[in-house]
Design a protein around this motif. Sequence first.
Motif, PDB file in Angstrom:
ATOM      1  N   THR A 172       0.840  -1.208   0.000  1.00  0.00           N
ATOM      2  CA  THR A 172       0.000   0.000   0.000  1.00  0.00           C
ATOM      3  C   THR A 172       0.871   1.253   0.000  1.00  0.00           C
ATOM      4  O   THR A 172       2.022   1.223   0.434  1.00  0.00           O
ATOM      5  N   GLY A 173       0.298   2.340  -0.493  1.00  0.00           N
ATOM      6  CA  GLY A 173       1.008   3.621  -0.470  1.00  0.00           C
ATOM      7  C   GLY A 173       2.203   3.695  -1.403  1.00  0.00           C
ATOM      8  O   GLY A 173       3.088   4.534  -1.208  1.00  0.00           O
ATOM      9  N   ALA A 174       2.253   2.817  -2.423  1.00  0.00           N
ATOM     10  CA  ALA A 174       3.353   2.884  -3.398  1.00  0.00           C
ATOM     11  C   ALA A 174       3.175   4.151  -4.234  1.00  0.00           C
ATOM     12  O   ALA A 174       2.178   4.295  -4.927  1.00  0.00           O
ATOM     13  N   ARG A 175       4.128   5.026  -4.167  1.00  0.00           N
ATOM     14  CA  ARG A 175       3.971   6.333  -4.796  1.00  0.00           C
ATOM     15  C   ARG A 175       5.245   6.814  -5.493  1.00  0.00           C
ATOM     16  O   ARG A 175       6.344   6.737  -4.949  1.00  0.00           O
ATOM     17  N   THR A 176       5.055   7.307  -6.719  1.00  0.00           N
ATOM     18  CA  THR A 176       6.086   8.083  -7.405  1.00  0.00           C
ATOM     19  C   THR A 176       5.436   9.389  -7.831  1.00  0.00           C
ATOM     20  O   THR A 176       4.242   9.428  -8.156  1.00  0.00           O
ATOM     21  N   TYR A 177       6.220  10.446  -7.810  1.00  0.00           N
ATOM     22  CA  TYR A 177       5.699  11.772  -8.165  1.00  0.00           C
ATOM     23  C   TYR A 177       6.643  12.444  -9.163  1.00  0.00           C
ATOM     24  O   TYR A 177       7.745  11.968  -9.416  1.00  0.00           O
ATOM     25  N   GLY A 178       6.180  13.556  -9.712  1.00  0.00           N
ATOM     26  CA  GLY A 178       7.002  14.305 -10.663  1.00  0.00           C
ATOM     27  C   GLY A 178       6.769  13.830 -12.077  1.00  0.00           C
ATOM     28  O   GLY A 178       5.649  13.516 -12.471  1.00  0.00           O
ATOM     29  N   ALA A 183      13.256  10.279 -14.904  1.00  0.00           N
ATOM     30  CA  ALA A 183      13.656  11.260 -13.894  1.00  0.00           C
ATOM     31  C   ALA A 183      12.618  11.388 -12.783  1.00  0.00           C
ATOM     32  O   ALA A 183      12.652  12.326 -11.999  1.00  0.00           O
ATOM     33  N   MET A 184      11.686  10.435 -12.711  1.00  0.00           N
ATOM     34  CA  MET A 184      10.642  10.473 -11.688  1.00  0.00           C
ATOM     35  C   MET A 184      11.245  10.358 -10.289  1.00  0.00           C
ATOM     36  O   MET A 184      12.362   9.867 -10.107  1.00  0.00           O
ATOM     37  N   ALA A 185      10.482  10.796  -9.292  1.00  0.00           N
ATOM     38  CA  ALA A 185      10.897  10.683  -7.897  1.00  0.00           C
ATOM     39  C   ALA A 185      10.165   9.504  -7.262  1.00  0.00           C
ATOM     40  O   ALA A 185       8.935   9.491  -7.203  1.00  0.00           O
ATOM     41  N   VAL A 186      10.921   8.507  -6.818  1.00  0.00           N
ATOM     42  CA  VAL A 186      10.348   7.317  -6.189  1.00  0.00           C
ATOM     43  C   VAL A 186      10.339   7.524  -4.676  1.00  0.00           C
ATOM     44  O   VAL A 186      11.392   7.718  -4.068  1.00  0.00           O
ATOM     45  N   PHE A 187       9.156   7.490  -4.073  1.00  0.00           N
ATOM     46  CA  PHE A 187       9.028   7.714  -2.634  1.00  0.00           C
ATOM     47  C   PHE A 187       8.949   6.373  -1.898  1.00  0.00           C
ATOM     48  O   PHE A 187       8.171   5.499  -2.270  1.00  0.00           O
ATOM     49  N   ALA A 188       9.757   6.244  -0.841  1.00  0.00           N
ATOM     50  CA  ALA A 188       9.693   5.056   0.017  1.00  0.00           C
ATOM     51  C   ALA A 188       8.880   5.340   1.274  1.00  0.00           C
ATOM     52  O   ALA A 188       8.276   4.440   1.851  1.00  0.00           O
ATOM     53  N   SER A 287      -2.877  17.677  -3.822  1.00  0.00           N
ATOM     54  CA  SER A 287      -2.407  18.077  -2.501  1.00  0.00           C
ATOM     55  C   SER A 287      -1.181  18.972  -2.657  1.00  0.00           C
ATOM     56  O   SER A 287      -0.196  18.588  -3.288  1.00  0.00           O
ATOM     57  N   LYS A 288      -1.255  20.160  -2.113  1.00  0.00           N
ATOM     58  CA  LYS A 288      -0.128  21.106  -2.212  1.00  0.00           C
ATOM     59  C   LYS A 288       0.924  20.852  -1.140  1.00  0.00           C
ATOM     60  O   LYS A 288       2.014  21.406  -1.186  1.00  0.00           O
ATOM     61  N   GLU A 289       0.592  19.990  -0.180  1.00  0.00           N
ATOM     62  CA  GLU A 289       1.550  19.592   0.842  1.00  0.00           C
ATOM     63  C   GLU A 289       2.222  18.298   0.401  1.00  0.00           C
ATOM     64  O   GLU A 289       1.554  17.278   0.211  1.00  0.00           O
ATOM     65  N   ILE A 290       3.519  18.332   0.227  1.00  0.00           N
ATOM     66  CA  ILE A 290       4.263  17.152  -0.218  1.00  0.00           C
ATOM     67  C   ILE A 290       4.955  16.534   0.984  1.00  0.00           C
ATOM     68  O   ILE A 290       5.877  17.112   1.566  1.00  0.00           O
ATOM     69  N   ASN A 291       4.468  15.362   1.380  1.00  0.00           N
ATOM     70  CA  ASN A 291       5.047  14.663   2.526  1.00  0.00           C
ATOM     71  C   ASN A 291       6.123  13.694   2.045  1.00  0.00           C
ATOM     72  O   ASN A 291       5.896  12.920   1.120  1.00  0.00           O
ATOM     73  N   GLY A 292       7.261  13.764   2.666  1.00  0.00           N
ATOM     74  CA  GLY A 292       8.359  12.878   2.285  1.00  0.00           C
ATOM     75  C   GLY A 292       9.628  13.298   2.984  1.00  0.00           C
ATOM     76  O   GLY A 292       9.678  14.325   3.665  1.00  0.00           O
ATOM     77  N   THR A 293      10.660  12.510   2.816  1.00  0.00           N
ATOM     78  CA  THR A 293      11.952  12.847   3.402  1.00  0.00           C
ATOM     79  C   THR A 293      12.602  13.983   2.610  1.00  0.00           C
ATOM     80  O   THR A 293      12.180  14.296   1.490  1.00  0.00           O
ATOM     81  N   ALA A 294      13.619  14.559   3.184  1.00  0.00           N
ATOM     82  CA  ALA A 294      14.340  15.635   2.493  1.00  0.00           C
ATOM     83  C   ALA A 294      14.921  15.120   1.178  1.00  0.00           C
ATOM     84  O   ALA A 294      14.902  15.823   0.153  1.00  0.00           O
ATOM     85  N   GLU A 295      15.410  13.883   1.193  1.00  0.00           N
ATOM     86  CA  GLU A 295      15.980  13.281  -0.011  1.00  0.00           C
ATOM     87  C   GLU A 295      14.905  13.098  -1.091  1.00  0.00           C
ATOM     88  O   GLU A 295      15.145  13.363  -2.266  1.00  0.00           O
ATOM     89  N   GLU A 296      13.721  12.657  -0.673  1.00  0.00           N
ATOM     90  CA  GLU A 296      12.626  12.465  -1.628  1.00  0.00           C
ATOM     91  C   GLU A 296      12.163  13.792  -2.218  1.00  0.00           C
ATOM     92  O   GLU A 296      11.908  13.903  -3.424  1.00  0.00           O
ATOM     93  N   LYS A 297      12.072  14.805  -1.383  1.00  0.00           N
ATOM     94  CA  LYS A 297      11.660  16.129  -1.871  1.00  0.00           C
ATOM     95  C   LYS A 297      12.693  16.697  -2.845  1.00  0.00           C
ATOM     96  O   LYS A 297      12.337  17.357  -3.826  1.00  0.00           O
ATOM     97  N   ALA A 298      13.974  16.427  -2.572  1.00  0.00           N
ATOM     98  CA  ALA A 298      15.034  16.873  -3.476  1.00  0.00           C
ATOM     99  C   ALA A 298      14.927  16.157  -4.818  1.00  0.00           C
ATOM    100  O   ALA A 298      15.119  16.765  -5.886  1.00  0.00           O
ATOM    101  N   ALA A 299      14.607  14.860  -4.779  1.00  0.00           N
ATOM    102  CA  ALA A 299      14.429  14.103  -6.021  1.00  0.00           C
ATOM    103  C   ALA A 299      13.250  14.630  -6.822  1.00  0.00           C
ATOM    104  O   ALA A 299      13.292  14.700  -8.057  1.00  0.00           O
ATOM    105  N   LEU A 300      12.182  15.029  -6.121  1.00  0.00           N
ATOM    106  CA  LEU A 300      11.013  15.597  -6.795  1.00  0.00           C
ATOM    107  C   LEU A 300      11.372  16.933  -7.444  1.00  0.00           C
ATOM    108  O   LEU A 300      10.944  17.228  -8.562  1.00  0.00           O
ATOM    109  N   GLN A 301      12.180  17.734  -6.759  1.00  0.00           N
ATOM    110  CA  GLN A 301      12.610  19.012  -7.330  1.00  0.00           C
ATOM    111  C   GLN A 301      13.459  18.781  -8.583  1.00  0.00           C
ATOM    112  O   GLN A 301      13.322  19.495  -9.578  1.00  0.00           O
ATOM    113  N   THR A 302      14.296  17.753  -8.548  1.00  0.00           N
ATOM    114  CA  THR A 302      15.115  17.405  -9.719  1.00  0.00           C
ATOM    115  C   THR A 302      14.227  16.987 -10.879  1.00  0.00           C
ATOM    116  O   THR A 302      14.462  17.357 -12.037  1.00  0.00           O
TER     117      THR A 302
END
Length: 333
Positions: A172-178, A183-188, A287-302
Amino acid sequence: MSFLTEEKLTIVGAAGMIGSNMAQTAAMMNLTPNICLYDPFAVGLEGVAEEIRHCGFEGLNLTFTSDMKEALTGAKYIVSSGGAPRKDGMTREDLLKGNAEIAAQLGKDIKAYCPDVKHVVIIFNPADITGLVTLIHSGLKPSQVTTLAALDSTRLQSELAKHFGVKQSQVTGARTYGGHGEAMAVFASTAKVDGTPLSELIGTDKLTNEQWEDLKQRVTKGGANIIKLRGRSSFQSPAYVSIEMIRAAMGGEAFRWPAGCFVNIPSMENIMMGMETTINKDGVSYSKEINGTAEEKAALQTSYNHLVKMRDEVIGMGVIPAVEDWKTVNPNL
């Protein structure tokens, strides 16, 4: 026979493998009796229509045409796979110029022939960019256009299920964004495997850091792997998931995955990309609030930065105007 709506659904690119599977899926889901198939390849299109008729769907009013005006007139819902497919060795980005031009024409045709359409789903690659181009030229509101980003999340779910030997539904909760691409951001941090947070499993003997990195590579290259295995671009999964999206837009069952949508928040502006979304009769919201680790948020920005680069290339081609001039084409932006 009960249908979700009586309103017209037009499938663009219906002679192709994705489009023909979308048509069959929509009929099987009883979304609407009024399905129109469009493709410039008239002979192949008629073949798809004949096949659908041979399925014997009860109550289906199936039409087909190679005339875009006829296809779009009266359409309230559109799903388009009407671009060039990806071939072995190609990235989604390799399709950029040709498919961006196709998307621009589709947007103009929507504005001309069905400006009161309720929702449009764009799935031909690179979907984030073709969706954005369609939105700009269609004159529609951002809430009315979505793109296929979900496959990256379903592929993450699949890979985790295979690795841990559990059913996909137990992940459950398997998510990729961007961006929908490599170049997608894979969230763990959002995922759980049979109730256990994935973040607690990574770095253990159950999923070593090296295995996790390899698994992420398989997710980001999932589409390329299908091409290697089947000798053609993925068609069953994009067809099914895109029709799940349009079903949600018709007011049907909720869509379970992230979708691509127009995003305009601080540090991520004027782009179409995969976000945590809700799709219903009112359109798409994110959702304008992006929940994730700093590393995940950086990957999303990339990933966002990669999309901006492609967007600016399309601007440079003259397919869409500069960002500050979008309102002259589409007042809703």
